[in-house]
Scaffold this motif. Structure first.
Motif, PDB file in Angstrom:
ATOM      1  N   ALA A 184       0.835  -1.207   0.000  1.00  0.00           N
ATOM      2  CA  ALA A 184       0.000   0.000   0.000  1.00  0.00           C
ATOM      3  C   ALA A 184       0.867   1.254   0.000  1.00  0.00           C
ATOM      4  O   ALA A 184       1.881   1.316   0.686  1.00  0.00           O
ATOM      5  CB  ALA A 184      -0.904  -0.001   1.227  1.00  0.00           C
ATOM      6  N   PRO A 185       0.489   2.272  -0.781  1.00  0.00           N
ATOM      7  CA  PRO A 185       1.277   3.504  -0.799  1.00  0.00           C
ATOM      8  C   PRO A 185       1.093   4.309   0.485  1.00  0.00           C
ATOM      9  O   PRO A 185       0.035   4.254   1.113  1.00  0.00           O
ATOM     10  CB  PRO A 185       0.707   4.268  -2.002  1.00  0.00           C
ATOM     11  CG  PRO A 185      -0.681   3.734  -2.166  1.00  0.00           C
ATOM     12  CD  PRO A 185      -0.660   2.315  -1.710  1.00  0.00           C
ATOM     13  N   ILE A 186       2.133   5.052   0.872  1.00  0.00           N
ATOM     14  CA  ILE A 186       2.006   5.932   2.036  1.00  0.00           C
ATOM     15  C   ILE A 186       1.430   7.272   1.599  1.00  0.00           C
ATOM     16  O   ILE A 186       1.583   7.705   0.452  1.00  0.00           O
ATOM     17  CB  ILE A 186       3.353   6.143   2.755  1.00  0.00           C
ATOM     18  CG1 ILE A 186       4.340   6.918   1.859  1.00  0.00           C
ATOM     19  CG2 ILE A 186       3.949   4.822   3.215  1.00  0.00           C
ATOM     20  CD1 ILE A 186       5.476   7.557   2.614  1.00  0.00           C
ATOM     21  N   ASN A 187       0.753   7.924   2.530  1.00  0.00           N
ATOM     22  CA  ASN A 187       0.184   9.255   2.307  1.00  0.00           C
ATOM     23  C   ASN A 187       0.438  10.082   3.563  1.00  0.00           C
ATOM     24  O   ASN A 187      -0.405  10.154   4.457  1.00  0.00           O
ATOM     25  CB  ASN A 187      -1.312   9.161   2.020  1.00  0.00           C
ATOM     26  CG  ASN A 187      -1.623   8.489   0.704  1.00  0.00           C
ATOM     27  OD1 ASN A 187      -1.481   9.082  -0.353  1.00  0.00           O
ATOM     28  ND2 ASN A 187      -2.047   7.221   0.760  1.00  0.00           N
ATOM     29  N   LEU A 188       1.631  10.681   3.634  1.00  0.00           N
ATOM     30  CA  LEU A 188       2.051  11.397   4.829  1.00  0.00           C
ATOM     31  C   LEU A 188       2.296  12.873   4.521  1.00  0.00           C
ATOM     32  O   LEU A 188       2.420  13.272   3.370  1.00  0.00           O
ATOM     33  CB  LEU A 188       3.331  10.777   5.403  1.00  0.00           C
ATOM     34  CG  LEU A 188       3.282   9.291   5.779  1.00  0.00           C
ATOM     35  CD1 LEU A 188       4.661   8.814   6.234  1.00  0.00           C
ATOM     36  CD2 LEU A 188       2.253   9.037   6.877  1.00  0.00           C
ATOM     37  N   ILE A 189       2.374  13.671   5.580  1.00  0.00           N
ATOM     38  CA  ILE A 189       2.711  15.082   5.433  1.00  0.00           C
ATOM     39  C   ILE A 189       3.452  15.539   6.676  1.00  0.00           C
ATOM     40  O   ILE A 189       3.107  15.149   7.800  1.00  0.00           O
ATOM     41  CB  ILE A 189       1.452  15.942   5.181  1.00  0.00           C
ATOM     42  CG1 ILE A 189       1.858  17.420   4.955  1.00  0.00           C
ATOM     43  CG2 ILE A 189       0.436  15.811   6.305  1.00  0.00           C
ATOM     44  CD1 ILE A 189       0.720  18.281   4.429  1.00  0.00           C
ATOM     45  N   HIS A 190       4.484  16.342   6.484  1.00  0.00           N
ATOM     46  CA  HIS A 190       5.283  16.828   7.604  1.00  0.00           C
ATOM     47  C   HIS A 190       4.610  18.042   8.252  1.00  0.00           C
ATOM     48  O   HIS A 190       3.947  18.839   7.579  1.00  0.00           O
ATOM     49  CB  HIS A 190       6.685  17.218   7.123  1.00  0.00           C
ATOM     50  CG  HIS A 190       7.663  17.404   8.233  1.00  0.00           C
ATOM     51  ND1 HIS A 190       7.787  18.589   8.914  1.00  0.00           N
ATOM     52  CD2 HIS A 190       8.555  16.548   8.798  1.00  0.00           C
ATOM     53  CE1 HIS A 190       8.717  18.473   9.845  1.00  0.00           C
ATOM     54  NE2 HIS A 190       9.205  17.242   9.790  1.00  0.00           N
ATOM     55  N   GLN A 191       4.816  18.173   9.545  1.00  0.00           N
ATOM     56  CA  GLN A 191       4.234  19.277  10.314  1.00  0.00           C
ATOM     57  C   GLN A 191       4.537  20.644   9.693  1.00  0.00           C
ATOM     58  O   GLN A 191       3.673  21.526   9.645  1.00  0.00           O
ATOM     59  CB  GLN A 191       4.763  19.224  11.741  1.00  0.00           C
ATOM     60  CG  GLN A 191       4.156  20.242  12.684  1.00  0.00           C
ATOM     61  CD  GLN A 191       4.865  20.237  14.031  1.00  0.00           C
ATOM     62  OE1 GLN A 191       6.026  20.610  14.126  1.00  0.00           O
ATOM     63  NE2 GLN A 191       4.169  19.783  15.061  1.00  0.00           N
ATOM     64  N   SER A 192       5.766  20.830   9.202  1.00  0.00           N
ATOM     65  CA  SER A 192       6.134  22.128   8.630  1.00  0.00           C
ATOM     66  C   SER A 192       5.299  22.452   7.397  1.00  0.00           C
ATOM     67  O   SER A 192       4.956  23.618   7.150  1.00  0.00           O
ATOM     68  CB  SER A 192       7.627  22.166   8.289  1.00  0.00           C
ATOM     69  OG  SER A 192       7.946  21.148   7.350  1.00  0.00           O
ATOM     70  N   ALA A 213      -4.051  17.499   1.406  1.00  0.00           N
ATOM     71  CA  ALA A 213      -2.718  17.952   1.792  1.00  0.00           C
ATOM     72  C   ALA A 213      -1.868  16.746   2.176  1.00  0.00           C
ATOM     73  O   ALA A 213      -1.833  16.314   3.332  1.00  0.00           O
ATOM     74  CB  ALA A 213      -2.807  18.953   2.940  1.00  0.00           C
ATOM     75  N   VAL A 214      -1.199  16.189   1.162  1.00  0.00           N
ATOM     76  CA  VAL A 214      -0.350  15.010   1.323  1.00  0.00           C
ATOM     77  C   VAL A 214       0.909  15.223   0.485  1.00  0.00           C
ATOM     78  O   VAL A 214       0.824  15.681  -0.662  1.00  0.00           O
ATOM     79  CB  VAL A 214      -1.082  13.733   0.848  1.00  0.00           C
ATOM     80  CG1 VAL A 214      -0.147  12.529   0.854  1.00  0.00           C
ATOM     81  CG2 VAL A 214      -2.303  13.464   1.717  1.00  0.00           C
ATOM     82  N   ALA A 215       2.061  14.921   1.044  1.00  0.00           N
ATOM     83  CA  ALA A 215       3.313  15.091   0.299  1.00  0.00           C
ATOM     84  C   ALA A 215       3.313  14.213  -0.952  1.00  0.00           C
ATOM     85  O   ALA A 215       2.793  13.085  -0.932  1.00  0.00           O
ATOM     86  CB  ALA A 215       4.502  14.736   1.187  1.00  0.00           C
TER      87      ALA A 215
END
Length: 268
Positions: A184-192, A213-215
């Protein structure tokens, strides 16, 4: 001086408040914890202890909202264990307060959990069909806020998995075995980037919108978490290979086209 109220100065809300202060805003922030009030005040935030409930609201909400041009709602649903709640009812109570205070603009922090895993590629045009109770309540809340066009305008920001500032899924997954969904692909985003995108909404005066809003970085779970554990010197997670993987790739096209925002941490 422009004034903003942030309902929920937690992991994201507090650094967001600090960033807005640096940009010249006056910031009012809420917390449910009395012990956290001095922490907010030490950062220059006008702090309030506010508890938003299903049937009533505790705290000086009138002063918290007074003269603010924007309210940022950053409180997640609590749907596990004995403290389970009806998040929609809580936000309905908040809507009454927003109307009374005549707040013209709202930013609601939502989640990509409003999308089903049945889709492979997800954009803002994809129909939201949540699989989880949390996703269902978030989607209903989005609809309630977006419908209030005569009283205030809401922009919804749907964040992926949050990382940064001591928060990363690998700390929970390290050393575990029989983990599912290796492909499965990741869908993450950094706090900054979370902070940058919220500030871009404000800077661009972009309201009555919904943004993913996902990197733009989607390696599979096994590849990403094994590599991350190795880099951090943590026990490697082990994934099952005998089951089918499923998941979605969430695209954040409108972030770039409408907000002219470019990710600071695209590769996580």
């Amino acid at each position: 001086m422009r004034q903003i109220s942030i309902l929920g100065c937690g992991w994201l809300g507090l650094p967001l408040a600090k960033s807005l202060l640096e940009k010249g805003f006056s910031v009012k922030g809420s917390t449910t914890s009395e012990a956290k009030i001095p922490i907010l005040e030490a950062a220059g935030i006008h702090a309030f202890q506010i508890e938003l409930g299903e049937t009533r609201i505790q705290g000086n909400t009138e002063s918290f909202l007074e003269n603010s041009e924007i309210l940022i709602v950053d409180i997640p649903p609590k749907l596990r264990g004995s403290a389970s709640e009806n998040f929609v009812k809580k936000i309905q109570n908040a809507i009454s307060l927003i109307k009374e205070a005549k707040i013209p603009k709202v930013i609601f922090i939502s989640s990509t959990s409003v999308y089903s895993d049945n889709y492979r590629i997800v954009t803002e045009a994809t129909k939201a069909e949540p699989d989880t109770e949390s996703g269902k309540q978030l989607l209903e809340t989005e609809h309630l806020l977006l419908a209030e066009t005569l009283n205030f305008r809401t922009t919804v920001v749907r964040f992926g998995g949050l990382i940064g500032e001591g928060r990363h899924p690998i700390h929970h997954l390290a050393g575990k075995t029989n983990l599912e969904n290796p492909g499965a692909p990741i869908n993450l985003i950094h706090q900054s980037d979370c902070i940058g995108i919220i500030e871009a909404v404000i800077d661009k005066d972009c309201w009555s919108q919904t943004f993913n809003a996902v990197a733009p970085f989607h390696p599979n779970r096994k590849e990403y978490y094994v590599e991350k554990a190795a880099k951090l010197g943590l026990p490697l997670p082990e994934f099952r290979e005998d089951t089918n993987s499923f998941g979605k790739i969430i695209q954040s096209n409108l972030i770039e086209s409408q907000l002219d925002y470019h990710f600071k941490k695209p590769n996580l």
